[in-house]
Design a protein around this motif. Structure first.
Motif, PDB file in Angstrom:
ATOM      1  N   TYR A  56       4.683  11.420  -3.209  1.00 46.90           N
ATOM      2  CA  TYR A  56       6.082  11.067  -2.966  1.00 46.90           C
ATOM      3  C   TYR A  56       6.931  12.333  -2.852  1.00 46.90           C
ATOM      4  CZ  TYR A  56       5.601   6.045  -3.784  1.00 46.90           C
ATOM      5  OH  TYR A  56       5.291   4.723  -3.681  1.00 46.90           O
ATOM      6  N   THR A  88      -2.409  -2.895   2.471  1.00 50.15           N
ATOM      7  CA  THR A  88      -2.091  -3.732   1.319  1.00 50.15           C
ATOM      8  C   THR A  88      -1.486  -5.057   1.759  1.00 50.15           C
ATOM      9  OG1 THR A  88      -1.726  -1.776  -0.043  1.00 50.15           O
ATOM     10  CG2 THR A  88      -0.769  -3.825  -0.833  1.00 50.15           C
ATOM     11  N   GLU A  89      -0.595  -5.000   2.730  1.00 51.46           N
ATOM     12  CA  GLU A  89       0.048  -6.217   3.237  1.00 51.46           C
ATOM     13  C   GLU A  89      -0.981  -7.149   3.886  1.00 51.46           C
ATOM     14  OE1 GLU A  89       3.113  -8.849   3.813  1.00 51.46           O
ATOM     15  OE2 GLU A  89       3.144  -6.987   2.681  1.00 51.46           O
ATOM     16  N   TRP A 134       1.138   6.880   3.772  1.00 54.66           N
ATOM     17  CA  TRP A 134       1.822   5.822   3.023  1.00 54.66           C
ATOM     18  C   TRP A 134       1.969   4.561   3.877  1.00 54.66           C
ATOM     19  CZ3 TRP A 134       1.509   5.856  -1.786  1.00 54.66           C
ATOM     20  CH2 TRP A 134       1.715   6.983  -2.552  1.00 54.66           C
ATOM     21  N   VAL A 135       2.361   4.736   5.129  1.00 51.65           N
ATOM     22  CA  VAL A 135       2.535   3.579   6.012  1.00 51.65           C
ATOM     23  C   VAL A 135       1.201   2.866   6.225  1.00 51.65           C
ATOM     24  CG1 VAL A 135       3.094   2.906   8.388  1.00 51.65           C
ATOM     25  CG2 VAL A 135       4.593   4.461   7.146  1.00 51.65           C
ATOM     26  N   ASN A 155      -1.386   2.844   4.210  1.00 54.51           N
ATOM     27  CA  ASN A 155      -1.749   2.174   2.961  1.00 54.51           C
ATOM     28  C   ASN A 155      -0.924   0.908   2.748  1.00 54.51           C
ATOM     29  OD1 ASN A 155      -3.669   4.079   2.402  1.00 54.51           O
ATOM     30  ND2 ASN A 155      -2.400   5.229   0.982  1.00 54.51           N
ATOM     31  N   LEU A 156       0.364   0.963   3.061  1.00 55.58           N
ATOM     32  CA  LEU A 156       1.208  -0.224   2.923  1.00 55.58           C
ATOM     33  C   LEU A 156       0.754  -1.337   3.866  1.00 55.58           C
ATOM     34  CD1 LEU A 156       4.771   1.327   2.595  1.00 55.58           C
ATOM     35  CD2 LEU A 156       3.487   0.118   0.835  1.00 55.58           C
ATOM     36  N   ASP A 157       0.416  -0.966   5.085  1.00 51.67           N
ATOM     37  CA  ASP A 157      -0.071  -1.959   6.048  1.00 51.67           C
ATOM     38  C   ASP A 157      -1.365  -2.616   5.564  1.00 51.67           C
ATOM     39  OD1 ASP A 157       2.065  -1.454   7.716  1.00 51.67           O
ATOM     40  OD2 ASP A 157       0.928  -0.185   9.109  1.00 51.67           O
TER      41      ASP A 157
END
Length: 76
Positions: free
Chosen positions: A34, A68-69, A61-62, A64-66
């Motif tokens: 971060y 996870t979603e 980060w993007v 990983n977020l995708d």
């Protein structure tokens, strides 16, 4: 991803030092990422991180977020 941009202080990955601004992050590599990405208000942001490193960190980060979603949607 973050390991090439820090110095491991305690040899246990909990306390790392930024190679760009020399700030010591004691919350571990998660908060250090971060710091590099300059994305959290409660973490001190690195003012000296090169743009390519910042963009690479944001990309991770993007991604990983995708992922996870997608997992969350598949589970529901």
């Amino acid at each position: 991803m973050g390991w090439q941009h820090d110095i491991d202080i305690d040899k246990n990955s909990r306390k790392v030092q930024c190679k760009y601004c020399q700030k010591i992050i004691s919350e571990g590599i998660f908060h250090f990422k971060y710091h590099l990405a300059c994305t959290r208000k409660d973490d001190e942001l690195c003012q000296q991180v090169p743009k390519n490193v910042k963009q690479m960190t944001l990309g991770v980060w993007v991604k990983n977020l995708d992922a996870t979603e997608k997992k969350r949607k598949a589970y529901q």
